[in-house]
Design an enzyme around this catalytic site. Structure first.
Site, PDB file in Angstrom:
ATOM      1  N   GLU A  67       0.862  -1.202   0.127  1.00  0.00           N
ATOM      2  CA  GLU A  67       0.161  -0.064  -0.034  1.00  0.00           C
ATOM      3  C   GLU A  67       0.837   1.162   0.065  1.00  0.00           C
ATOM      4  O   GLU A  67       1.811   1.300   0.755  1.00  0.00           O
ATOM      5  CB  GLU A  67      -1.044   0.261   1.394  1.00  0.00           C
ATOM      6  CG  GLU A  67      -1.790   1.276   1.181  1.00  0.00           C
ATOM      7  CD  GLU A  67      -2.911   1.245   2.461  1.00  0.00           C
ATOM      8  OE1 GLU A  67      -2.563   0.606   3.251  1.00  0.00           O
ATOM      9  OE2 GLU A  67      -3.873   1.887   2.094  1.00  0.00           O
ATOM     10  N   CYS A 265      -6.553   1.119   2.963  1.00  0.00           N
ATOM     11  CA  CYS A 265      -7.486   2.203   2.946  1.00  0.00           C
ATOM     12  C   CYS A 265      -7.475   2.952   1.676  1.00  0.00           C
ATOM     13  O   CYS A 265      -8.435   3.575   1.184  1.00  0.00           O
ATOM     14  CB  CYS A 265      -7.094   3.010   4.144  1.00  0.00           C
ATOM     15  SG  CYS A 265      -7.483   2.411   5.741  1.00  0.00           S
ATOM     16  N   ASN A 403     -11.951  -3.151   0.644  1.00  0.00           N
ATOM     17  CA  ASN A 403     -10.930  -3.448   1.680  1.00  0.00           C
ATOM     18  C   ASN A 403     -11.581  -3.674   3.059  1.00  0.00           C
ATOM     19  O   ASN A 403     -12.072  -4.636   3.123  1.00  0.00           O
ATOM     20  CB  ASN A 403     -10.101  -2.335   1.662  1.00  0.00           C
ATOM     21  CG  ASN A 403      -8.881  -2.360   2.797  1.00  0.00           C
ATOM     22  OD1 ASN A 403      -8.476  -3.335   2.815  1.00  0.00           O
ATOM     23  ND2 ASN A 403      -8.825  -1.222   3.347  1.00  0.00           N
ATOM     24  N   GLU A 404     -11.639  -2.790   4.009  1.00  0.00           N
ATOM     25  CA  GLU A 404     -12.187  -3.290   5.253  1.00  0.00           C
ATOM     26  C   GLU A 404     -13.638  -2.579   5.119  1.00  0.00           C
ATOM     27  O   GLU A 404     -14.097  -1.663   5.683  1.00  0.00           O
ATOM     28  CB  GLU A 404     -11.391  -2.366   6.296  1.00  0.00           C
ATOM     29  CG  GLU A 404     -10.115  -3.073   6.324  1.00  0.00           C
ATOM     30  CD  GLU A 404      -9.308  -2.788   7.415  1.00  0.00           C
ATOM     31  OE1 GLU A 404      -9.418  -1.500   7.703  1.00  0.00           O
ATOM     32  OE2 GLU A 404      -8.310  -3.405   8.198  1.00  0.00           O
TER      33      GLU A 404
HETATM   34  O1  AHR Z   1      -2.109  -1.738   6.673  1.00  0.00           O
HETATM   35  C1  AHR Z   1      -2.436  -0.726   7.088  1.00  0.00           C
HETATM   36  C2  AHR Z   1      -3.890  -0.216   7.066  1.00  0.00           C
HETATM   37  O2  AHR Z   1      -4.772  -1.142   8.135  1.00  0.00           O
HETATM   38  C3  AHR Z   1      -4.815  -0.605   5.857  1.00  0.00           C
HETATM   39  O3  AHR Z   1      -4.711   0.327   4.936  1.00  0.00           O
HETATM   40  C4  AHR Z   1      -5.841  -0.888   6.260  1.00  0.00           C
HETATM   41  O4  AHR Z   1      -6.775  -1.691   5.274  1.00  0.00           O
HETATM   42  C5  AHR Z   1      -5.698  -1.335   7.649  1.00  0.00           C
HETATM   43  O5  AHR Z   1      -6.518  -0.669   8.456  1.00  0.00           O
END
Ligand code: AHR
Length: 701
Positions: A67, A265, A403-404
């Site tokens: 990321e 994120c 993602n989340e």
């Molecule tokens: O890995 C860091 C963050 O952790 C990521 O962006 C997110 O998916 C999680 O909350």
């Protein structure tokens, strides 16, 4: 999600947490020691059924998560040395300064978006040379990402776009030290009345981590400049628009079997308007629109995504390092954690209206991504891939939607995505769809997602589970997946890391992860993929700890946690071998212990964790043992399957002798695996050092 907040009370809090956590860990050790009798001196034995056959280990088990967080892309993996190369930062001229080299030389510069190079990156710089009386030249300079690092003898590829109505001379490009000493110089030929791209190669005469790039004109006039770019010639595989060699090498050495991209994120965005949009990351780099990076919010430094490292570069990287690409696409939802009152919000800026989703760009983008990856050269997006240099498909097999994310709004969106992709994309047939289970490894949201998945067989290929938890959780969860349905939906442990009390990458967190990972191997029929997160951290630009790899402009190193990942990824066989770890003559004490004991690769009460596999390709038996105790353990290893074990094997050991051991820029090799030859055989004894992860590779005849 667990954002890192920096408070002035941090040192005090850390002390309190330290005082609370150290005993807590010690208590955990004692409590979890379960039936272990203090001072029990019966020998410990690891019995391995050399001819047995446990579950087949997913060949994609250990991968990596990328990321753009902690400056992982721009200023990091992406090797561009100029910061704000296309003048699109909010402060358009940030990191650029006026240069009047000679005494009496005069000039000024502004930024403009009138008649730009392209509409995607409309701002450019206009340099007005008022006088070159001093004969030094007038122009601009850039200091990169906190200094441009140059090495004596190395070449750097410079390129830029320029135009002028009244200046037809050449431009002089140089790499310079702080005191103005010139390390390298090149010429850009005559500037014309329309935007033109020019390039030159600069060979540095000096080594300096704090150099700057200078571009000057030598006569009066007005020159427009844009996309002013400088790359080291020595990128990964010497590619143009390339990646930083040392960072890719660290990643490649991990031998990740897949690479999750672009997050995190970042996929979701703070609002949908800044969510990751893969179509902005492909094609000519000069035409890729920039984006604000949500990890820069509230930081004292600017944080943007130039998208120079985009989806093409991602797929290419995967191919280079032998990793399956695993893209995550936005589900038509901005970050649920950052947008509190999400479920009741009618704000289309954070949740794309459900009734219009099927026809939205979000679903279409996912369909087109499959075409970009797998479509033929005569398809629109496959054609772009070919034009970028890769006519062959990238053989994409996985697609995570969201993602989340969680809740009804997500589940409905996921189903819309999935059904429309399957209906519209000729490349979707063999794609495994991955669904998010939210931010936590348990709780209502997590349970709700799994209930939905279980009640909809065939809906998804894998459930993406995330766990950022204390080390204790990882030890407690070694058997987490023993209980999962062997015939049910599979698991993608898509983000995890042990967060010790200071969120350090040290042996405390690394050993907890290693212990847990023995459980992943043992359950690799259920857990098909697992990736630690995040991957990179640039010193001075931390938004999140811990991370696997740390770097600055000139160096990089792997943490103990990195070596844990690497040791597992490179020492996981093709199938599990049944094994039992226990004290000779020891009896399980309770139903719970019996269950734990029954699990292959059981955890011994003295904080030994093990898993054994067979590597069919090499014929070796691979024993992985984590000794999380503060004492060495001698273990008698018995390999049944008469006389099959060879007499000389290999031991690979990661230890620092304590829980605080870590690596640093000053001591990058403080905690690294050490390999040595050892005597093996059908029965042999091995001493597993305290606080260590050990891999034994035992040849078979
Ligand atoms: O890995 C860091 C963050 O952790 C990521 O962006 C997110 O998916 C999680 O909350």
């Amino acid at each position: 999600m667990n954002k890192k907040a920096v408070s002035p009370l941090l040192p005090v809090l850390m002390l309190i947490v330290l005082l609370m956590t150290v005993p807590a860990f010690a208590v955990f050790v004692a409590v979890d020691a379960g039936a272990a009798v203090a001072g029990d001196s019966r020998p410990i034995q690891l019995d391995i059924e050399g001819d047995g056959r446990g579950v087949r280990i997913s060949p994609t088990l250990f991968g990596a998560f990328f990321e753009d967080i902690n400056y992982a892309a721009d200023g990091g993996l992406y090797a561009e040395l100029v910061q704000n190369r296309s003048f699109e930062f909010a402060e358009h001229a940030q990191f650029w300064s006026l240069v009047c080299k000679g005494k009496g030389d005069k000039g000024e510069f502004t930024t403009s978006d009138i008649d730009p190079l392209n509409a995607n990156n409309p701002t450019y710089v206009r340099v007005k040379v008022l006088s070159t009386e001093g004969k030094g030249g007038v122009g601009i300079s850039n200091t990169g990402f906190g200094g441009i690092p140059v090495v004596a003898g190395d070449e750097y590829h410079f390129s830029m776009y320029a135009r002028s109505g009244d200046y037809s001379g050449s431009l002089t490009v140089s790499l310079e030290g702080g005191n103005g000493s010139v390390y390298a110089q090149g010429k850009i030929p005559a500037v014309t009345g329309s935007w033109q791209k020019s390039a030159c190669v600069l060979r540095s005469r000096a080594t300096d981590a704090g150099a700057k790039l200078v571009v000057v004109a030598d006569a009066a006039g007005t020159i427009d400049m844009d996309m002013i770019s400088l790359f080291p010639a020595k990128t990964w595989r010497n590619r143009t628009n390339g990646l930083r060699r040392d960072l890719v090498q660290l990643l490649a050495d991990m031998k990740p079997k897949f690479l999750r991209f672009p997050g995190g994120c970042i996929v979701e965005g703070n609002r949908l308007s800044d969510a990751y949009d893969w179509k902005k990351t492909v094609g000519d780099v000069a035409e890729r629109p920039m984006n604000i990076n949500l990890w820069g919010i509230g930081q004292p430094y600017p944080y943007y995504q130039t998208h120079g490292l985009g989806f093409y570069e991602f797929f290419q990287l995967c191919e280079d390092i032998g990793a399956e690409p695993l893209p995550v696409v936005n589900a038509g939802m901005a970050c649920q954690v950052r947008n509190g009152n999400y479920t009741t919000s009618n704000d289309p800026g954070i949740a794309y209206p459900l009734e219009k989703l099927a026809e939205s760009k979000y679903v279409q983008d996912a369909i087109d991504l499959l075409e970009f990856a797998n479509g033929p050269v005569d398809s629109k997006w496959g054609g772009l891939r070919a034009a970028m240099g890769h006519p062959e498909p990238f053989n994409l097999k996985y697609l995570a939607i969201g993602n989340e994310n969680w809740g009804e709004e997500y589940k409905q969106r996921f189903e819309i995505f999935r059904s429309r992709i399957l209906a519209e994309s000729p490349y979707a047939k063999d794609i495994q769809f991955i669904v998010s289970s939210g931010t936590a490894p348990s709780g209502m949201v997590f349970a709700d997602t799994w209930d939905w998945v279980r009640s909809s067989p065939g809906l998804v290929g894998m459930v993406d589970e995330h766990y950022y938890q204390p080390p204790e959780w990882f030890y407690r969860s070694v058997n987490r997946y023993d209980k999962y349905d062997r015939n049910g939906t599979k698991v993608f442990a898509g983000e995890y890391a042990a967060h010790e009390y200071r969120r350090k990458n040290n042996m405390m967190s690394a050993l907890a992860e290693a212990a847990f990972m023995t459980g992943l191997v043992r359950n690799a029929d259920v857990v098909r993929m697992a990736s630690y997160a995040p991957l990179f951290n640039k010193a001075g630009f931390t938004q999140w700890l811990p991370d696997l790899i740390f770097f600055n402009n000139t160096s990089s190193y792997g943490t103990p946690n990195y070596y844990v990942q690497k040791m597992f990824s490179t020492n996981t066989g093709t199938h599990v071998l049944p094994s039992h770890l226990g004290r000779v003559g020891g009896q399980p004490q309770s139903a719970k212990e019996q269950a734990a004991d029954a699990a292959e690769g059981a955890r011994l009460e003295d904080l030994l964790y093990s898993v054994v596999s067979k590597d069919e390709k090499t014929g070796e038996i691979v024993v992985i043992v984590v000794n999380a105790a503060d004492k060495d353990h001698r273990v008698v290893i018995n390999v049944s399957g008469a006389g099959k074990a060879g007499s000389t094997g290999t031991a690979i050991v990661l230890t620092s002798g304590n829980l605080t051991g870590e690596n640093s820029f000053a001591k990058p090799g403080n905690v690294v695996p050490v390999t040595r030859r050892i005597k093996t055989g059908p029965t042999f004894t091995h001493k597993f050092k305290k606080y260590s992860l050990t891999v034994l590779r035992i040849p078979t005849k």
